[in-house]
Design an enzyme around this catalytic site. Structure first.
Site, PDB file in Angstrom:
ATOM      1  N   GLU A  93      23.276  29.470  45.390  1.00 39.41           N
ATOM      2  CA  GLU A  93      22.566  30.719  45.130  1.00 39.41           C
ATOM      3  C   GLU A  93      23.335  31.877  45.734  1.00 39.41           C
ATOM      4  O   GLU A  93      24.017  31.732  46.754  1.00 39.41           O
ATOM      5  CB  GLU A  93      21.155  30.664  45.728  1.00 39.41           C
ATOM      6  CG  GLU A  93      20.256  29.680  44.989  1.00 39.41           C
ATOM      7  CD  GLU A  93      18.804  29.742  45.429  1.00 39.41           C
ATOM      8  OE1 GLU A  93      17.929  29.713  44.557  1.00 39.41           O
ATOM      9  OE2 GLU A  93      18.536  29.805  46.641  1.00 39.41           O
ATOM     10  N   CYS A 106      25.273  39.147  48.550  1.00 30.82           N
ATOM     11  CA  CYS A 106      25.128  38.149  49.614  1.00 30.82           C
ATOM     12  C   CYS A 106      25.665  36.829  49.051  1.00 30.82           C
ATOM     13  O   CYS A 106      25.086  36.270  48.112  1.00 30.82           O
ATOM     14  CB  CYS A 106      23.661  38.034  50.012  1.00 30.82           C
ATOM     15  SG  CYS A 106      23.393  36.756  51.240  1.00 30.82           S
ATOM     16  N   CYS A 113      24.565  23.262  53.914  1.00 31.03           N
ATOM     17  CA  CYS A 113      25.085  23.675  55.224  1.00 31.03           C
ATOM     18  C   CYS A 113      24.859  22.555  56.229  1.00 31.03           C
ATOM     19  O   CYS A 113      23.799  21.931  56.225  1.00 31.03           O
ATOM     20  CB  CYS A 113      24.367  24.943  55.677  1.00 31.03           C
ATOM     21  SG  CYS A 113      25.013  25.569  57.244  1.00 31.03           S
ATOM     22  N   CYS A 117      19.933  24.829  61.106  1.00 32.07           N
ATOM     23  CA  CYS A 117      19.085  25.748  61.875  1.00 32.07           C
ATOM     24  C   CYS A 117      17.640  25.506  61.441  1.00 32.07           C
ATOM     25  O   CYS A 117      17.360  25.371  60.249  1.00 32.07           O
ATOM     26  CB  CYS A 117      19.471  27.194  61.583  1.00 32.07           C
ATOM     27  SG  CYS A 117      21.193  27.514  61.969  1.00 32.07           S
ATOM     28  N   CYS A 120      15.780  27.582  58.620  1.00 36.89           N
ATOM     29  CA  CYS A 120      16.517  27.895  57.395  1.00 36.89           C
ATOM     30  C   CYS A 120      16.331  26.838  56.306  1.00 36.89           C
ATOM     31  O   CYS A 120      16.459  25.639  56.563  1.00 36.89           O
ATOM     32  CB  CYS A 120      17.998  28.030  57.747  1.00 36.89           C
ATOM     33  SG  CYS A 120      19.046  28.224  56.312  1.00 36.89           S
ATOM     34  N   CYS A 338      16.890  36.255  53.730  1.00 40.11           N
ATOM     35  CA  CYS A 338      17.686  35.442  54.651  1.00 40.11           C
ATOM     36  C   CYS A 338      16.989  34.139  54.999  1.00 40.11           C
ATOM     37  O   CYS A 338      15.801  34.122  55.294  1.00 40.11           O
ATOM     38  CB  CYS A 338      17.894  36.200  55.945  1.00 40.11           C
ATOM     39  SG  CYS A 338      19.257  37.295  55.823  1.00 40.11           S
TER      40      CYS A 338
HETATM   41  S1  SF4 Z   1      21.050  29.792  58.938  1.00 39.03           S
HETATM   42 FE1  SF4 Z   1      21.083  28.189  57.359  1.00 39.03          FE
HETATM   43  S2  SF4 Z   1      22.916  28.597  56.168  1.00 39.03           S
HETATM   44 FE2  SF4 Z   1      23.127  29.738  58.109  1.00 39.03          FE
HETATM   45  S3  SF4 Z   1      24.208  28.343  59.505  1.00 39.03           S
HETATM   46 FE3  SF4 Z   1      22.036  27.969  59.840  1.00 39.03          FE
HETATM   47  S4  SF4 Z   1      21.512  26.274  58.462  1.00 39.03           S
HETATM   48 FE4  SF4 Z   1      23.472  27.110  57.775  1.00 39.03          FE
END
Ligand code: SF4
Length: 347
Positions: A93, A106, A113, A117, A120, A338
């Site tokens: 995306e 963006c 990933c 986190c 996220c 975000c």
């Molecule tokens: S916020 Fe999401 S995309 Fe960014 S580093 Fe952490 S897990 Fe990865």
């Protein structure tokens, strides 16, 4: 497969020469690729080139563009989220965020990933692979085509940890700067911080690009190590004080101030004691704190901080001499904000 997207003007002149064409044919390809008004996604569409040259390029495995359109979602505030497919049938995306004067792209740097986190959506799906330069740049072409405007600013805040794809990141920045004609100062690289990579980023940028003028934005989100590890499990490998130390070195090396992103999470990091702790951490340092309202995702039970706490936190940082601003979320109604990007369309 050789992709023409991401090629320099010199590369394209050489390609033309290799096929017995005059160098200006290479410059024609260059103009067609990077002029957003052309909206060209395939070699066949570059009609200024002789037919036989177009055919030879294709027969020899050259391509223009990498991604294909899957789905788009337009939020009430004009933010556009695009779901695009890669050639190996993965999805990524990217988001176009318009204001009157700017169109910010963006971009994603990886499919998924590995950083996980907790707040996220992207991290929930793990890492599939890193993106190639042409896949990163094609996101800009898609945003420009769909929004019928030239992208003016780029933020690497989409899917993925850009510093884990550093070579492709930097070669993309070269092209964004030189080919798409977007100043490095209008490019932001956002990272959750990977050990040793902040120093490497500036060193490699000078080595490969001759300058390092883009903005480094660190997703800090905490005022101490304990809270940070709770929000970002990978933080256990990189102490918050070492991150600040490396960012100070980045400022010395580049002359560019660093931004710290701080997601305001109710009851986790949004109290005045945290504002004071953060002020102490950043004391005497050329930096800027961006407070962000948390965008809810289904999988976790973090809650966004109240507006009152946000205001009090911002005022306390300001009173303590820390440069601070509040970044309003865009595209919330289409999960384009975000931390909300993921590999599947769920609008
Ligand atoms: S916020 Fe999401 S995309 Fe960014 S580093 Fe952490 S897990 Fe990865």
């Amino acid at each position: 497969m050789k992709n023409l997207l991401g090629s320099t003007i010199k590369d394209l002149e050489s390609v033309a020469l290799d096929f017995g064409q005059a160098p200006f044919r290479g410059r024609q390809i260059y103009d067609w690729i990077y002029n957003y008004k052309n909206k060209k996604k395939s070699i066949d569409q570059i009609e200024v080139l002789p037919l036989d040259f177009r055919k030879k390029l294709k027969d020899n495995g050259f391509k223009l563009g990498e991604l294909s359109f899957q789905e788009k979602n337009l939020a009430n505030d004009g933010t556009l989220k695009l779901l695009l497919s890669t050639r190996d049938n993965e999805s990524i995306e990217c988001v176009g965020i318009p204001t009157e004067k700017r169109l910010t792209a963006c971009l994603s740097s990886q499919i998924g990933c590995p950083m996980d986190c907790r707040f996220c959506a992207t991290g929930k799906e793990g890492l599939k692979r890193s993106l190639k330069v042409s896949e990163i740049l094609d996101q800009i072409l898609f945003i420009e085509n769909e929004m019928n405007r030239k992208v003016t600013n780029v933020v690497f805040m989409g899917m993925g940890e850009p510093l884990l794809n550093i070579n492709e990141l930097l070669f993309s920045i070269r092209s964004i700067n030189e080919d798409f004609q977007i100043s490095q100062r209008r490019i932001t690289v956002s990272t959750v911080a990977v050990p040793k990579m902040i120093n490497k980023l500036s060193a490699k940028s000078f080595q490969l690009l001759g300058k390092c003028q883009f903005t480094l934005a660190i997703s800090l989100h905490a005022s101490n190590q304990k809270i940070r590890e709770m929000i970002i499990p990978s933080a256990k490998n990189y102490n918050i004080r070492n991150i600040i130390r490396d960012c100070k070195q980045f400022v010395r090396d580049t002359g560019r101030r660093v931004s710290f992103e701080y997601l305001m999470l109710n009851g986790v990091n949004d109290k005045l004691e945290h504002a004071n702790e953060l002020s102490d951490l950043l004391k005497g340092f050329q930096c800027h704190v961006n407070l962000i309202q948390y965008n809810q995702i289904d999988e976790v039970d973090f809650k966004r901080a109240s507006s009152k706490n946000l205001q009090l936190f911002q005022s306390r940082l300001f009173d303590n001499g820390v440069a601070v601003s509040f970044r309003k979320s865009r595209g919330l109604d289409k999960n384009a904000a975000c931390g909300q990007l993921r590999q599947n369309a769920r609008n």
